[in-house]
Design an enzyme around this catalytic site. Structure first.
Site, PDB file in Angstrom:
ATOM      1  CB  ILE A  47      -1.016   0.041   1.156  1.00 11.52           C
ATOM      2  CG1 ILE A  47      -0.340  -0.034   2.517  1.00 11.52           C
ATOM      3  CG2 ILE A  47      -2.033  -1.060   1.013  1.00 11.52           C
ATOM      4  CD1 ILE A  47      -1.295   0.302   3.660  1.00 11.52           C
ATOM      5  N   GLY A  50       6.365  -0.133   1.048  1.00 11.18           N
ATOM      6  CA  GLY A  50       7.617  -0.750   0.621  1.00 11.18           C
ATOM      7  C   GLY A  50       7.687  -2.242   0.900  1.00 11.18           C
ATOM      8  NE  ARG A  90      -2.476  -8.991   9.428  1.00 10.75           N
ATOM      9  CZ  ARG A  90      -2.431  -9.753   8.323  1.00 10.75           C
ATOM     10  NH1 ARG A  90      -2.313  -9.208   7.134  1.00 10.75           N
ATOM     11  NH2 ARG A  90      -2.513 -11.065   8.427  1.00 10.75           N
ATOM     12  CB  THR A  92       7.333  -6.080   8.455  1.00  7.34           C
ATOM     13  OG1 THR A  92       7.408  -4.973   7.561  1.00  7.34           O
ATOM     14  CG2 THR A  92       8.728  -6.600   8.734  1.00  7.34           C
ATOM     15  CB  ALA A 283      11.403  -7.695  11.166  1.00  6.70           C
ATOM     16  CE  LYS A 284      10.038  -5.564  18.450  1.00  5.61           C
ATOM     17  NZ  LYS A 284      10.273  -5.558  19.916  1.00  5.61           N
ATOM     18  N   GLY A 285       7.675  -4.014  13.339  1.00  2.99           N
ATOM     19  CA  GLY A 285       6.956  -3.146  12.399  1.00  2.99           C
ATOM     20  C   GLY A 285       7.098  -1.699  12.812  1.00  2.99           C
ATOM     21  CD  GLU A 288      -1.587   0.787  12.439  1.00  2.00           C
ATOM     22  OE1 GLU A 288      -2.695   1.237  12.711  1.00  2.00           O
ATOM     23  OE2 GLU A 288      -1.274  -0.411  12.598  1.00  2.00           O
TER      24      GLU A 288
END
Ligand code: FES
Ligand code: FES
Lengths: 335, 628
Positions: A47, A50, A90, A92, A283-285, A288
């Site tokens: 969206i 990346g 969510r 990644t 990895a988390k994110g 937001e």
């Protein structure tokens, strides 16, 4: 008080990764393809954040090819496995990990065949950047050759992956529950200049430190932080969707004011990595969470500059002037 | 209507065209010449996505009547470089990651190209000012500025061309700044968003929307519209074959108004016709009889006994209430040495993605109803649509087209159902592209919030109790409201361990524009209040704001507000990282801005006074001219 007053403020924040208070899941398929290229299919991707690039990096790393050799077919409920939605920070975490698992399975198929052909233990095989080799031997071929060899032995190197995040629902009475298995934290400092005559606030600097677990593409992480900060700044200072008796008043960009290139502070991002122990990638994110601390940091900075506390967003020039006026009145009363 | 004959040069080719006299230059480029790299973000001169060169000058093509283009030379994004090649500006955008969703990017590339053509030595401040007419909602502009500066230096020869090359890696692609794979298609304008796509035999849809916030619909007469030549079908809620209703949590919204309308801009009927203009004419021929109902425009009013009821299933107008209880706040406040009580509010916010909603639907050779749109949740949308049109899941297919910005705003299935129904009814592919005004009035917003906050602390700054209550206006439909309230509650008291909490978040129905998913999903609204409280408490206690946060922060083993035990918490690390990076001067937040020593560092920008930089730049150019 001088006309232009400066100040600084800080705000911290936290956020959960993937869907909230429920189990979350995502699926992916992978295939090592002719020419040492790769195909990956998953149900939802880009969206703008990346994720396509990130997934190609994950696939490249797991398979031993180059990111530009990965084709991602996606976004089609009739042609790719379910990966649910592009939201909740969510992608990644959920889709990145499911792609990693699918690629591992495809690579294992390939490696099994090569190990048998070469008569070496499978644990000794490595692949990276288009080459496959056996440690402490002189056996080394391109991935193109490896895929051809695998197929000559009658095997198509394919794999699938499904990744789960184990959130639980909240108790309807006291709300107890474990809504997420991974959390991120962030802190931002804002430096502002307030014009005490016009009430205009300019944000001159933001220092944004965010834990992302593991930065798969650091430049991409920065891009998410910068975009989040500027959306946060818009909400802090200017954006205000208004209706009158339900009728939109701010019905175009002439009325609904958005941040432009002239509003942007220097954004200094600091990426902190506290890897997630429950997932293959760690990895988390960041999508937001980067937005959350900006507005409160800016309000705390405005207070530092002029001693007026803005409790109602946005801090438009009118509101800042009103708060300043109120403060002066209160100061005069106590004096 | 008599057609207009135009002669002009576009991207180096002489062109003669007969066009509709109402055409704008933008329509000529997109609809007649298929140059869809030029985008329509607003149609009103406010966003810059439609930027092109007219006789060498940057213009917003949505503002220029096509007739004015007679005899001109036009250059669009497609004309900047030959197919497969990129200009230094485009390569620099690729290099720095300056494109995210990409919808603003062709316009940005045009504006950047113009800035550097006008002044090849432009400084960053001048570049910012020259690009001030182009909005980007995704990137925060920073990587765009970086790209323009690199391009400027490469063009000037002060940076080698190799500065545009990708970074190499020897060991791993994890942690590597791999360039975005989708950037070349975005910087060249090649990527087709839903509104850029065409199919053979495609019809155009227009939607009739409610002018009332709350009204009963007593009659809809579509016969005149259906009779208009060029109209293929008109649809209303009566065309729904299955169980009508969609929403992220509660399926309370019909595809088109059913029996009543609940907000201004709600879809009432839709027309599919040969052209957009015929479809628009036809919507005006649809006769709808409304009986206005008393409206609700304030969330507190919605909770009053006797308030109008918006949805029959929710007589109290409550969409969702989320309670959290942990410890005992009475004990907590009794132990407090300082109690602060405050109220906060946040506004409704528009996503303002630059790509307005758009989509195409068709029924394929296997009777699969297919919808192509920038949907953020194709999986859920196909579930809902399969129920609505009463077909098995494998006869419903959703394809996610490139999303020109979403931020949560494209999670709601607010138009895909209409597209599917009209494709089924007409047997033709149907496309709908929202105008900006339509997008703003029909799509969900960030939930506005009102929060009452009571916090108790010890003299040392430890929080002993929090009572937190948030009321939010969900607008006319449930959309993501339930989830937003849940997340607001879970995150409410911030990254701090608090023994005693009482948190309530409530969202109600009103007749305002619906609120829905928006980046942070309630997390921002709640933590704005908490982080303001932390600073107010720090001032009263004479504590540095970092220090008060450290004294309360979560650690490994902490119990969250929902009583989950954390295995790790990186809050200590991010606090320290921000404190160090910003060279923070410690001290309580007691209005010490005037005396701080950490201000105005090299890591801040200079405040802007509009026009000043232009003057300065002009001055420099004049000086340089005189010198040479
Ligand atoms: S400025 Fe032309 S479409 Fe926005
Ligand atoms: S990249 Fe600029 S609007 Fe999305």
């Amino acid at each position: 008080m001088k006309r232009k007053m400066r100040g600084r403020g800080v705000a911290a924040s936290w956020y959960g990764i993937a869907r909230t208070a429920t189990i979350d899941r995502a699926g992916a398929w992978a295939e090592l393809d002719d020419g040492g290229t790769a195909k990956v299919l998953t149900g939802v991707t880009e969206i703008g954040e990346g994720i396509l690039t990130l997934l190609s990096q994950v696939a490249a790393e797991e398979l031993g090819v180059k990111p530009e050799q990965v084709t991602i077919g996606d976004n089609d409920t009739a042609r790719s496995p379910e990966a649910a939605h592009a939201g909740a920070t969510r992608q990644t975490y959920m889709i990145g990990n499911s792609v990693a698992l699918a690629c591992r399975e495809a690579k294992a198929r390939l490696f099994d065949e090569i190990a048998q052909a070469w008569e070496v233990p499978v644990e000794d095989l490595r692949s990276f950047d288009g080459f496959l080799w056996a440690e402490s031997t002189n056996k080394r071929i391109t991935m193109e050759e490896a895929v051809a060899l695998c197929k000559k032995r009658g095997v198509v190197p394919v794999g699938s992956g499904s990744f789960t995040a184990h959130g639980t629902g909240l108790d309807p009475v006291d709300g107890h529950g474990s809504p997420w298995q991974a959390y991120v934290f962030g802190t931002q400092v804002a430096e502002v200049e307030v014009d005490t005559i016009t009430g205009e606030v300019q944000v001159l600097g933001i220092w944004a430190a965010h834990d992302v677990g593991r930065a798969i593409n650091p430049r991409g992480v920065e891009g998410q932080i910068e975009g989040g900060v500027v959306q946060g700044l818009g909400q802090a200072l200017m954006e205000d969707y208004q209706t009158s008796e339900g009728h939109p008043v701010t019905h175009g960009f002439a009325k609904y004011i958005l941040p432009t290139s002239l509003d942007v502070p220097q954004i200094n991002s600091v990426i902190v990595e506290d890897p997630d122990p429950l997932s293959p990638l760690g990895a988390k994110g960041i999508g937001e969470p980067s937005l959350i601390p900006t507005a409160p940091a800016v309000m705390n900075a405005i207070y530092d500059a002029i001693g007026a506390r803005i409790r109602d967003l946005p801090a438009t020039p009118e509101r800042v002037l009103a708060a300043l006026h109120e403060k002066r009145r209160a100061d005069a009363q106590t004096a | 209507m008599p057609e207009l004959e135009l002669d002009l040069t576009v991207n180096g080719r002489r062109i003669t065209r007969h066009v509709d006299p109402s055409y704008r230059l933008l329509d000529l480029l997109r609809d007649d010449l298929a140059l869809t790299g030029t985008k329509e973000g607003c149609g009103a001169g406010e966003c810059g996505t439609c930027s092109v060169f007219v006789d060498g000058k940057l213009f917003k093509s949505c503002l220029m009547p096509a007739s004015k283009a007679q005899g001109t030379t036009i250059e669009t994004i497609e004309g900047l470089s030959r197919p497969g090649e990129l200009t230094p500006v485009q390569r620099a955008f690729h290099k720095t990651g300056a494109s995210q969703c990409g919808y603003c990017i062709p316009g940005m590339v045009m504006a950047a190209t113009s800035a550097l053509r006008e002044n090849p030595a432009a400084g960053i401040e001048e570049i910012k000012e020259r690009m001030g007419g182009n909005i980007c909602r995704c990137t925060g502009y920073t990587k765009i500025f970086e790209a323009v500066e690199i391009a400027r230096d490469v063009i000037a020869g002060t940076l080698p061309e190799t500065a545009l090359n990708p970074e190499l890696t020897k060991t791993s692609y994890i942690g590597h700044n791999t360039r975005r794979l989708d950037a070349p298609s975005k910087v060249s304008g090649r990527l087709k968003y839903a509104g850029d796509m065409e199919m053979q035999g495609m019809l155009h849809m227009q939607v009739l929307r409610s002018p009332h916030a709350h009204a009963r619909i007593s009659r809809i007469d579509t016969s005149k519209a259906e009779a208009l030549p060029g109209v293929h079908c008109v649809i209303t809620c009566d065309d729904v074959p299955g169980e009508d209703g969609f929403g992220v949590f509660v399926h309370d919204q019909p595809i088109m108004a059913r029996g009543k309308v609940r907000h201004v801009g709600e879809a009432v009927a839709a027309v599919a016709a040969d052209t957009v203009r015929i479809a628009r004419e036809a919507t005006k021929l649809i006769a709808v009889e409304y009986e206005p109902l008393p409206g609700l425009y304030d969330p507190e009013e919605a909770l009053r006994p006797g308030a109008p009821v918006i949805h029959d299933y929710a007589a109290d107008n409550v969409v969702k209430h989320i309670p959290l209880r942990k410890g005992d706040i009475e004990t907590g406040f009794a132990a407090a040495e300082l109690i602060i009580e405050e109220r906060f509010s946040t506004q409704q916010v528009e996503h303002a993605y630059l790509e307005p909603e758009a989509g195409i639907a068709y029924v394929d050779h296997d009777d699969v109803v297919t919808v192509i749109s920038p949907s953020q949740n194709i999986t859920h949308h196909r579930h809902m649509l399969s129920t609505i049109i009463d077909k098995p899941i494998n006869k419903v297919r959703f394809i996610m087209s490139p999303v020109g910005g979403g931020f949560g705003g494209k999670e709601d299935m607010i138009y895909q159902g209409m597209l599917a129904l009209s494709a089924m009814k007409s047997g033709r592919p149907v496309r709908l592209v929202f105008t900006r005004e339509e997008s703003i009035m029909a799509s969900a917003k960030r939930h506005p919030s009102r929060t009452s906050y009571r916090m108790g602390l010890t003299k040392e700054g430890r929080i002993t109790a929090v009572e937190f209550s948030m009321l939010s206006d969900g607008g006319a439909y449930g959309m993501s409201s339930e989830g937003v309230m849940r997340k607001a509650a879970i995150l409410s008291c911030g990254p701090y361990e608090v023994e005693n909490i009482k948190v309530d978040t409530t969202v109600v129905y009103t007749n305002n524009t619906p609120s829905g998913a928006f980046r942070t999903f309630g997390g921002m609204q709640a933590q704005f209040a908490t982080e303001s409280m932390m600073d107010m408490a720090a001032e009263k206690l004479g504590l540095d704001p970092f220090e008060i946060r450290r004294r309360n922060m979560m650690k490994a083993g902490s119990r969250t507000h929902t009583q989950q035990t954390l295995n790790s918490a990186s809050i200590d690390r991010v606090l320290e990282a921000a404190e160090t990076a910003s060279r923070w001067e410690a001290g309580p937040p007691n209005v010490r801005g005037a005396n701080r020593s950490d201000l105005d560092g090299p890591d801040t920008r200079q405040p802007c006074t509009l026009g000043a930089r232009f003057n300065e730049a002009r001055h420099q150019i004049e000086k340089a001219k005189v010198a040479s």
